[in-house]
Design an enzyme around this catalytic site. Sequence first.
Site, PDB file in Angstrom:
ATOM      1  CG  ASP A   1      46.615  65.412  38.198  1.00 36.15           C
ATOM      2  OD1 ASP A   1      47.635  65.803  38.764  1.00 36.15           O
ATOM      3  OD2 ASP A   1      45.607  66.121  38.032  1.00 36.15           O
TER       4      ASP A   1
ATOM      5  CG  HIS B   1      44.772  69.061  29.789  1.00 35.04           C
ATOM      6  ND1 HIS B   1      44.849  70.315  29.244  1.00 35.04           N
ATOM      7  CD2 HIS B   1      45.354  69.132  31.010  1.00 35.04           C
ATOM      8  CE1 HIS B   1      45.467  71.113  30.096  1.00 35.04           C
ATOM      9  NE2 HIS B   1      45.785  70.430  31.174  1.00 35.04           N
TER      10      HIS B   1
HETATM   11  N1  ACO Z   1      37.153  60.221  31.185  1.00 34.15           N
HETATM   12  C1  ACO Z   1      36.159  59.967  30.296  1.00 34.15           C
HETATM   13  N2  ACO Z   1      35.674  60.899  29.445  1.00 34.15           N
HETATM   14  C2  ACO Z   1      36.215  62.105  29.474  1.00 34.15           C
HETATM   15  C3  ACO Z   1      37.255  62.442  30.358  1.00 34.15           C
HETATM   16  C4  ACO Z   1      37.732  61.450  31.240  1.00 34.15           C
HETATM   17  N3  ACO Z   1      38.707  61.709  32.112  1.00 34.15           N
HETATM   18  N4  ACO Z   1      37.584  63.736  30.190  1.00 34.15           N
HETATM   19  C5  ACO Z   1      36.780  64.199  29.225  1.00 34.15           C
HETATM   20  N5  ACO Z   1      35.941  63.227  28.788  1.00 34.15           N
HETATM   21  C6  ACO Z   1      34.917  63.347  27.765  1.00 34.15           C
HETATM   22  C7  ACO Z   1      33.678  63.995  28.358  1.00 34.15           C
HETATM   23  O1  ACO Z   1      32.779  63.043  28.903  1.00 34.15           O
HETATM   24  C8  ACO Z   1      33.113  64.699  27.157  1.00 34.15           C
HETATM   25  O2  ACO Z   1      32.456  63.756  26.346  1.00 34.15           O
HETATM   26  P1  ACO Z   1      31.136  64.156  25.514  1.00 34.15           P
HETATM   27  O3  ACO Z   1      31.588  65.197  24.550  1.00 34.15           O
HETATM   28  O4  ACO Z   1      30.720  62.871  24.891  1.00 34.15           O
HETATM   29  O5  ACO Z   1      30.154  64.676  26.520  1.00 34.15           O
HETATM   30  C9  ACO Z   1      34.358  65.176  26.398  1.00 34.15           C
HETATM   31  O6  ACO Z   1      35.373  64.232  26.759  1.00 34.15           O
HETATM   32  C10 ACO Z   1      34.806  66.573  26.780  1.00 34.15           C
HETATM   33  O7  ACO Z   1      34.954  66.605  28.202  1.00 34.15           O
HETATM   34  P2  ACO Z   1      34.798  67.891  29.089  1.00 34.15           P
HETATM   35  O8  ACO Z   1      34.653  67.492  30.515  1.00 34.15           O
HETATM   36  O9  ACO Z   1      33.740  68.761  28.495  1.00 34.15           O
HETATM   37  O10 ACO Z   1      36.214  68.572  28.842  1.00 34.15           O
HETATM   38  P3  ACO Z   1      36.760  69.804  29.640  1.00 34.15           P
HETATM   39  O11 ACO Z   1      37.769  70.427  28.771  1.00 34.15           O
HETATM   40  O12 ACO Z   1      35.647  70.661  30.130  1.00 34.15           O
HETATM   41  O13 ACO Z   1      37.431  69.135  30.943  1.00 34.15           O
HETATM   42  C11 ACO Z   1      38.930  67.957  32.308  1.00 34.15           C
HETATM   43  C12 ACO Z   1      38.793  68.835  31.057  1.00 34.15           C
HETATM   44  C13 ACO Z   1      38.237  68.628  33.481  1.00 34.15           C
HETATM   45  C14 ACO Z   1      40.412  67.829  32.635  1.00 34.15           C
HETATM   46  C15 ACO Z   1      38.311  66.575  32.021  1.00 34.15           C
HETATM   47  O14 ACO Z   1      39.027  65.947  30.990  1.00 34.15           O
HETATM   48  C16 ACO Z   1      38.277  65.702  33.273  1.00 34.15           C
HETATM   49  O15 ACO Z   1      37.336  65.819  34.055  1.00 34.15           O
HETATM   50  N6  ACO Z   1      39.269  64.801  33.458  1.00 34.15           N
HETATM   51  C17 ACO Z   1      39.312  63.963  34.641  1.00 34.15           C
HETATM   52  C18 ACO Z   1      39.880  64.730  35.830  1.00 34.15           C
HETATM   53  C19 ACO Z   1      41.356  64.983  35.688  1.00 34.15           C
HETATM   54  O16 ACO Z   1      42.142  64.085  35.377  1.00 34.15           O
HETATM   55  N7  ACO Z   1      41.744  66.229  35.972  1.00 34.15           N
HETATM   56  C20 ACO Z   1      43.144  66.640  35.930  1.00 34.15           C
HETATM   57  C21 ACO Z   1      43.370  67.510  34.726  1.00 34.15           C
HETATM   58  S1  ACO Z   1      45.052  68.017  34.638  1.00 34.15           S
HETATM   59  C22 ACO Z   1      45.155  69.200  35.836  1.00 34.15           C
HETATM   60  O17 ACO Z   1      44.270  69.932  36.119  1.00 34.15           O
HETATM   61  C23 ACO Z   1      46.361  69.245  36.575  1.00 34.15           C
END
Ligand code: ACO
Length: 379
Positions: A315, A261
């Site tokens: 989620d 998140h």
């Molecule tokens: N699985 C594995 N690694 C993850 C995940 C995940 N679900 N989420 C973040 N990371 C990692 C990224 O790979 C990144 O690693 P790095 O620094 O080594 O490159 C780091 O954590 C930061 O991730 P970002 O994607 O840059 O974080 P951001 O804040 O931009 O994205 C998001 C947040 C979109 C929710 C992300 O965590 C994600 O894609 N999660 C999966 C989709 C999801 O569950 N969405 C629902 C969110 S809740 C909602 O909207 C209702």
Amino acid sequence: MTTQEFVPGLAGVPAAESAISYIDGAAGILEYRGYRIETLSEKSNFEEVAWLLLKGKLPTRAELEQFRTELRARRDLAAPLLTLMRALPREGHPMNALQASLAGLGMVSPKVDYRDADSSWEAILRLLAITPVLVATFERLRRGDDYLAPDPELNTAANFLWMLNGERPKPIAERTLDCALLLHAEHTMNASTFAARVVASTEADPYTMCSSAVGALFGPLHGGANERVLQALESIGGKQNVDAWFAKKRASKGKIMGFGHRVYKTKDPRAITLQRLVRELFGELGTTPIYDTALALEKAVVGALGDKGIYPNVDFFSGIVYQKLGIPTDVFTPIFAMARVTGWLTHWQDQMKHNRIFRPGQIYIGKHDQPWVPIEERG
Ligand code: ACO
């Protein structure tokens, strides 16, 4: 003010001043209007919380009764809207159907001046009352059933289940869905709320705004994650396969849906409450094997990525709840939308109070003063 620093995803950049909801991402705290989400989920219900968000204070008994009566009086679908819904392709995704029908709702709604408080409250009531009806009706129509009239004796959650299934829900089902709606009603400046605010800032009507916000919610990085979580849990095929599945996912650098998140760096408090709902549901209706898979996946992901702040988000457990209630997987995100309409409309009210059209800047990285090349001379 001009800022020259580009912040991808506008992470941490405030887009509004707001007293609607608050998150402490390190401590895992979520409040609506200063009330902790755990308190609200234990003591309140979706309709009362919708009033709290929209009006900024808890309703009196009389106010709540009137609000409920007003919502129930506005649920019926106008004939032209039903005609439009019958014409939608049944094989399309219910989120696209919801976008189209919210736009349709706007087309059959009176054209009014939304600066007038009564007109804007009327639109809020219509959108809150009718959005769940649109979701349930598309589901009925696409499976070949006909429109079922709403039941004016039922609250939002119970009426949704009634319209979906044609029978009054068990109390546990009604309570569970009601609490899930409450948990999804509002969540500060997330992508769909920001989208709603941007559309609102152009002074577009609230139907157009909600239809646009549904589009933003649909994506797999936002609300669309819930249906993908369930698909992933089913494809894993049992808790014994979790470690191998997770290792493969990590090797391909794939994201695990339902984890991570932008703001929470610990377990999302809504996921904790949803997990309680799962246990209550299982207590009455029997367990679901994918829950064991989910627990094993949580252990594996948090064990490997917890120090990066990757924990279950809202989620992760919601799909398990909805599946147990007999709801089809692609209706999970529309349920999120019918709750979040509350937050979008609350932000609409705020945006309209001190509106200035959103028009952020950019950092131009292209060329200047290019010489014109006639078409026959281009290589
Ligand atoms: N699985 C594995 N690694 C993850 C995940 C995940 N679900 N989420 C973040 N990371 C990692 C990224 O790979 C990144 O690693 P790095 O620094 O080594 O490159 C780091 O954590 C930061 O991730 P970002 O994607 O840059 O974080 P951001 O804040 O931009 O994205 C998001 C947040 C979109 C929710 C992300 O965590 C994600 O894609 N999660 C999966 C989709 C999801 O569950 N969405 C629902 C969110 S809740 C909602 O909207 C209702």
